[in-house]
Design an enzyme around this catalytic site. Sequence first.
Site, mmCIF file in Angstrom:
data_model
loop_
_atom_site.group_PDB
_atom_site.id
_atom_site.type_symbol
_atom_site.label_atom_id
_atom_site.label_comp_id
_atom_site.label_asym_id
_atom_site.label_seq_id
_atom_site.Cartn_x
_atom_site.Cartn_y
_atom_site.Cartn_z
ATOM 1 N N LYS A 62 1.968 7.543 37.031
ATOM 2 C CA LYS A 62 2.478 8.412 37.637
ATOM 3 C C LYS A 62 3.090 8.098 39.101
ATOM 4 C CE LYS A 62 0.744 13.172 38.378
ATOM 5 N NZ LYS A 62 0.668 12.997 39.949
ATOM 6 N N GLY A 120 3.355 7.505 42.865
ATOM 7 C CA GLY A 120 2.384 7.470 44.111
ATOM 8 C C GLY A 120 0.951 6.853 43.449
ATOM 9 N N VAL A 121 0.599 6.505 42.191
ATOM 10 C CA VAL A 121 -0.676 6.006 41.933
ATOM 11 C C VAL A 121 -0.882 4.559 42.754
ATOM 12 C CG1 VAL A 121 -1.031 7.343 39.883
ATOM 13 C CG2 VAL A 121 0.040 5.182 39.825
ATOM 14 N N GLY A 122 0.045 3.907 43.117
ATOM 15 C CA GLY A 122 0.060 2.513 43.550
ATOM 16 C C GLY A 122 0.543 1.508 42.655
ATOM 17 N N LYS A 123 1.435 1.870 41.719
ATOM 18 C CA LYS A 123 2.051 0.979 40.743
ATOM 19 C C LYS A 123 2.485 -0.401 41.340
ATOM 20 C CE LYS A 123 4.982 3.479 38.848
ATOM 21 N NZ LYS A 123 4.465 4.620 39.527
ATOM 22 N N THR A 183 1.979 -1.720 44.259
ATOM 23 C CA THR A 183 1.105 -2.405 44.938
ATOM 24 C C THR A 183 0.394 -3.167 43.952
ATOM 25 O OG1 THR A 183 0.887 -0.724 46.309
ATOM 26 C CG2 THR A 183 -0.879 -2.483 46.769
ATOM 27 N N ASP A 196 11.731 0.665 40.042
ATOM 28 C CA ASP A 196 11.818 1.984 40.954
ATOM 29 C C ASP A 196 12.739 2.130 42.005
ATOM 30 O OD1 ASP A 196 11.060 4.055 42.424
ATOM 31 O OD2 ASP A 196 8.856 3.287 42.242
ATOM 32 N N ASN A 222 -6.777 2.804 40.549
ATOM 33 C CA ASN A 222 -6.690 2.724 42.119
ATOM 34 C C ASN A 222 -7.015 3.780 42.925
ATOM 35 O OD1 ASN A 222 -5.505 1.151 44.053
ATOM 36 N ND2 ASN A 222 -3.535 1.883 43.833
#
Lengths: 98, 323
Positions: free
Chosen positions: B10, B12-15, B17, B39, B249
Amino acid sequence: MSLESRISAYLEGLEEWLHGLYHGMVEHPAHEKIEKEAEDTTDVFLFACFADAFGIPSPVSYYTAELLPYLAEEFVQWERRLWDRESLVERKGQQYHF
Amino acid sequence: MDRFVFFGGKGGVGKTTVASAYGVQCARAGQQTLLVSTDPAHSTADVFGQSFDDDPTPVEGYDGLSAMELDPDAEVDRHMREIRRAMSDQVSPAIVNELDRQIELAHRTPGAYEAALFDRFIDVMRSSDDYDRVVFDTSPTGGTLRLLALPDLLESWVDRLRQKRRESVDLFEKAAIGDSEARATLDEDPIIERLTERKETFDFAGRVLAEQATFVLVLNPDDLSIAESRRAIEELREADLSVGGLVVNKVAPAPEAGETGTGGTYLRERRQAEQARLGRIHAEFDRPVVAVLERRAGVDGTELLDALVAELDLETAVEPPVT
């Protein structure tokens, strides 16, 4: 004019006449029918490729756009034909030349 | 892990990073690694403090790591320009105008962006021989996942088109009786040629995704993110794509035992709730949780990355493709 040349002229005329008869009765109608069938199949093909031209979204329209340069004239004629066609049977009887 | 690793989840989950950290980890393990961001927000640049474009560029400070940011919009424009160029070679100017509408339409539909993205994916996979490992950081929309499930569908669609075209060209050949010349021939029909090319591309993509690609889902310990991941796993499974594992995360750290102030209490409660969800993730998903990463405050960019690399417990060895 010798008899021989008259006979060969007659045969030549006969052959041309027979070929004409054959062409008119067999060859041309057959050619027309097959070609009509080929055109109909092409119409189906074009519709499957460019359904979005008629408002039906298609997942492959991005890819089929690549074919347009090679289908240009067929596409334009097809689009016009489909927008203008009055009835489905109209085209089917055309080869009988009423 | 397979050669191609896709990170999804989804927004903002930190993909980005996690994907970047994994890329760094692979590079440190001695693999030539390419990090591909799809992205549109392109936050890879923020992570490494360096800007990237559509070509692989070495990441400064990390040996063996290159990165690139795909630009589907540019790809859509390029695709359209190429068709227009081919058209001006082939077609009389009078007809060009009539066709322009159709070309515009095909490139402005919602699917065009995805198709272009998919094309770029395939390009990258095809030309990645220089790299041992390619890490994809996918865009947050479910679109990307759906897209990757598509090659089979597209391939059979294109195949049907090709079949239809064959039929009509065959009839045109048969209609050419006597001296008349066929309007099209099977041997040199540019349409069949192009459709065959496309079919092979989809076939390649389908095979590579099934045999050499792994998906890693990144999620946060909250209900929405868990639900979304469940759907994603379902979707990937239906498409016969393998999910390598889950990365949880942004998990809240536990406060020190002696902290009883408002902050400490809040954190403790939050920690408790998240640990319960984490337990649910472990219990309910049949895919392994490969890493649990704690939320960090006040660290950013490469500092965060280094911390994560140390914690991330994803396998880096490249498996030979299963055939």
